[in-house]
Design a protein around this motif. Structure first.
Motif, PDB file in Angstrom:
ATOM      1  N   LYS A   1     -42.107 -72.306  -2.986  1.00  0.00           N
ATOM      2  CA  LYS A   1     -43.290 -71.852  -3.709  1.00  0.00           C
ATOM      3  C   LYS A   1     -44.467 -71.753  -2.748  1.00  0.00           C
ATOM      4  CE  LYS A   1     -41.967 -73.862  -8.089  1.00  0.00           C
ATOM      5  NZ  LYS A   1     -41.832 -75.123  -8.752  1.00  0.00           N
ATOM      6  N   LYS A   2     -45.443 -70.941  -3.124  1.00  0.00           N
ATOM      7  CA  LYS A   2     -46.661 -70.847  -2.336  1.00  0.00           C
ATOM      8  C   LYS A   2     -47.352 -72.209  -2.408  1.00  0.00           C
ATOM      9  CE  LYS A   2     -50.858 -68.137  -1.832  1.00  0.00           C
ATOM     10  NZ  LYS A   2     -51.646 -67.031  -2.352  1.00  0.00           N
TER      11      LYS A   2
ATOM     12  N   ALA B   1     -51.650 -76.009   0.236  1.00  0.00           N
ATOM     13  CA  ALA B   1     -52.192 -76.492   1.508  1.00  0.00           C
ATOM     14  C   ALA B   1     -53.133 -75.458   2.144  1.00  0.00           C
ATOM     15  CB  ALA B   1     -51.044 -76.801   2.457  1.00  0.00           C
ATOM     16  N   GLN B   2     -53.904 -75.936   3.118  1.00  0.00           N
ATOM     17  CA  GLN B   2     -54.826 -75.083   3.870  1.00  0.00           C
ATOM     18  C   GLN B   2     -54.042 -74.076   4.712  1.00  0.00           C
ATOM     19  OE1 GLN B   2     -58.175 -75.745   2.601  1.00  0.00           O
ATOM     20  NE2 GLN B   2     -58.590 -75.298   4.728  1.00  0.00           N
ATOM     21  N   VAL B   3     -54.589 -72.882   4.862  1.00  0.00           N
ATOM     22  CA  VAL B   3     -54.005 -71.871   5.745  1.00  0.00           C
ATOM     23  C   VAL B   3     -54.390 -72.216   7.184  1.00  0.00           C
ATOM     24  CG1 VAL B   3     -54.056 -69.434   6.404  1.00  0.00           C
ATOM     25  CG2 VAL B   3     -54.008 -70.071   3.991  1.00  0.00           C
ATOM     26  N   VAL B   4     -53.393 -72.198   8.077  1.00  0.00           N
ATOM     27  CA  VAL B   4     -53.604 -72.526   9.485  1.00  0.00           C
ATOM     28  C   VAL B   4     -53.717 -71.256  10.327  1.00  0.00           C
ATOM     29  CG1 VAL B   4     -52.561 -73.642  11.511  1.00  0.00           C
ATOM     30  CG2 VAL B   4     -52.373 -74.718   9.275  1.00  0.00           C
ATOM     31  N   LYS B   5     -52.858 -70.262  10.045  1.00  0.00           N
ATOM     32  CA  LYS B   5     -52.829 -69.038  10.845  1.00  0.00           C
ATOM     33  C   LYS B   5     -52.248 -67.911  10.014  1.00  0.00           C
ATOM     34  CE  LYS B   5     -51.570 -67.294  15.412  1.00  0.00           C
ATOM     35  NZ  LYS B   5     -52.830 -66.592  15.546  1.00  0.00           N
TER      36      LYS B   5
ATOM     37  N   PHE C   1     -47.684 -62.605   7.898  1.00  0.00           N
ATOM     38  CA  PHE C   1     -47.245 -63.997   7.864  1.00  0.00           C
ATOM     39  C   PHE C   1     -48.429 -64.927   7.633  1.00  0.00           C
ATOM     40  CE2 PHE C   1     -43.607 -62.051   9.630  1.00  0.00           C
ATOM     41  CZ  PHE C   1     -42.549 -62.923   9.474  1.00  0.00           C
ATOM     42  N   VAL C   2     -48.183 -65.985   6.855  1.00  0.00           N
ATOM     43  CA  VAL C   2     -49.193 -67.011   6.598  1.00  0.00           C
ATOM     44  C   VAL C   2     -48.547 -68.365   6.854  1.00  0.00           C
ATOM     45  CG1 VAL C   2     -50.778 -68.012   4.917  1.00  0.00           C
ATOM     46  CG2 VAL C   2     -50.288 -65.553   4.832  1.00  0.00           C
ATOM     47  N   LEU C   3     -49.148 -69.129   7.773  1.00  0.00           N
ATOM     48  CA  LEU C   3     -48.701 -70.486   8.086  1.00  0.00           C
ATOM     49  C   LEU C   3     -49.665 -71.453   7.425  1.00  0.00           C
ATOM     50  CD1 LEU C   3     -46.950 -72.540   9.729  1.00  0.00           C
ATOM     51  CD2 LEU C   3     -48.651 -72.283  11.566  1.00  0.00           C
ATOM     52  N   TYR C   4     -49.113 -72.421   6.697  1.00  0.00           N
ATOM     53  CA  TYR C   4     -49.912 -73.423   5.988  1.00  0.00           C
ATOM     54  C   TYR C   4     -49.802 -74.771   6.689  1.00  0.00           C
ATOM     55  CZ  TYR C   4     -50.118 -70.021   2.193  1.00  0.00           C
ATOM     56  OH  TYR C   4     -50.333 -68.895   1.445  1.00  0.00           O
ATOM     57  N   GLU C   5     -50.765 -75.636   6.403  1.00  0.00           N
ATOM     58  CA  GLU C   5     -50.839 -76.970   6.995  1.00  0.00           C
ATOM     59  C   GLU C   5     -49.590 -77.813   6.714  1.00  0.00           C
ATOM     60  OE1 GLU C   5     -55.043 -79.169   7.491  1.00  0.00           O
ATOM     61  OE2 GLU C   5     -54.172 -79.283   5.494  1.00  0.00           O
ATOM     62  N   ASP C   6     -48.923 -77.571   5.586  1.00  0.00           N
ATOM     63  CA  ASP C   6     -47.724 -78.352   5.245  1.00  0.00           C
ATOM     64  C   ASP C   6     -46.466 -77.801   5.910  1.00  0.00           C
ATOM     65  OD1 ASP C   6     -47.168 -76.053   3.792  1.00  0.00           O
ATOM     66  OD2 ASP C   6     -46.662 -77.126   1.949  1.00  0.00           O
ATOM     67  N   SER C   7     -46.619 -76.871   6.838  1.00  0.00           N
ATOM     68  CA  SER C   7     -45.559 -76.212   7.618  1.00  0.00           C
ATOM     69  C   SER C   7     -44.870 -75.078   6.879  1.00  0.00           C
ATOM     70  CB  SER C   7     -44.513 -77.210   8.153  1.00  0.00           C
ATOM     71  OG  SER C   7     -43.489 -77.465   7.210  1.00  0.00           O
ATOM     72  N   SER C   8     -45.367 -74.694   5.711  1.00  0.00           N
ATOM     73  CA  SER C   8     -44.796 -73.539   5.012  1.00  0.00           C
ATOM     74  C   SER C   8     -45.178 -72.270   5.769  1.00  0.00           C
ATOM     75  CB  SER C   8     -45.328 -73.445   3.583  1.00  0.00           C
ATOM     76  OG  SER C   8     -44.884 -74.553   2.836  1.00  0.00           O
TER      77      SER C   8
ATOM     78  N   LYS D   1     -42.486 -62.257   0.124  1.00  0.00           N
ATOM     79  CA  LYS D   1     -41.112 -61.742   0.194  1.00  0.00           C
ATOM     80  C   LYS D   1     -40.137 -62.842   0.589  1.00  0.00           C
ATOM     81  CE  LYS D   1     -40.023 -57.803   1.964  1.00  0.00           C
ATOM     82  NZ  LYS D   1     -39.492 -56.881   0.986  1.00  0.00           N
ATOM     83  N   GLY D   2     -40.633 -63.802   1.343  1.00  0.00           N
ATOM     84  CA  GLY D   2     -39.778 -64.880   1.820  1.00  0.00           C
ATOM     85  C   GLY D   2     -40.606 -65.989   2.410  1.00  0.00           C
ATOM     86  N   GLY D   3     -39.951 -67.083   2.723  1.00  0.00           N
ATOM     87  CA  GLY D   3     -40.663 -68.190   3.330  1.00  0.00           C
ATOM     88  C   GLY D   3     -39.754 -69.378   3.544  1.00  0.00           C
TER      89      GLY D   3
END
Length: 189
Positions: A5-6, A9-13, A34-41, A54-56
């Protein structure tokens, strides 16, 4: 596949990278946001205005099974790279998989850092703090009174985080994944 799921967490990059998508007609290398989140998603979308991903994958759940750069050539199913692109800018990230999954049934997500060294370095530096810390190195070996070192402490310490002997050494026919029987996946925290 286990869909994540989305996160909240904060967006990192964020940024556009290429990902290899399966498909007879519409498959191949596609530019995705691509979106990288603080929780490593790490989630990917058609473009920056898309609402549904589309994926993650949650990278910390598969960190020991990721392949970066030259390590990718030792994994089955590496797609043909676009003309002029090199394997050093490639990263393989498996989808989450259940314990006991056969290695040929694990879906790899192949991501290409099309911007070269600088882009790849920036993404890897952003990813690193989202992952669990590497295991602590053991203490230096100490000599016993008889002058011999303790055989359980060889002084070399564990390999660097993310290093998987099975991936790096092609002569070792053990696959990097799935984990050996009896081991939990994902690894316990």
């Amino acid at each position: 596949d286990i869909r994540i799921k989305k996160p909240n967490a904060q967006v990192v990059k964020t940024g556009y990278l290429k990902i290899h998508e399966e498909g007879f007609i519409f498959g191949g290398w596609k530019s995705r946001y691509f979106v990288l989140y603080e929780d490593s998603s790490l989630l990917w979308y058609d473009d920056h205005s898309s609402f549904h991903h589309k994926g993650g994958v949650r990278l910390k759940m598969v960190a020991n099974y990721m392949a970066v750069g030259p390590m990718c050539v030792h994994i089955t199913g590496v797609p043909k790279l676009p003309k002029g692109r090199v394997v050093t800018h490639l990263m393989g990230i498996p989808n989450l998989f259940k314990k006991g999954t056969k290695k040929q049934d694990i879906k790899m997500n192949w991501i290409l850092y099309d911007g070269g060294d600088e882009e790849m370095k920036a993404w890897l530096e952003a990813i690193k703090p989202t992952l669990p810390p590497p295991p602590p190195r053991p203490e230096r070996p100490h000599k016993h009174q008889n002058g011999h070192t303790n055989p359980q402490q060889n002084g070399q310490g564990p390999p660097p985080y993310g290093f998987n002997q099975n991936v790096v050494h092609p002569g070792n026919h053990n696959a990097a994944y799935p984990p050996p029987n009896g081991q939990a996946y994902p690894p316990p925290n």
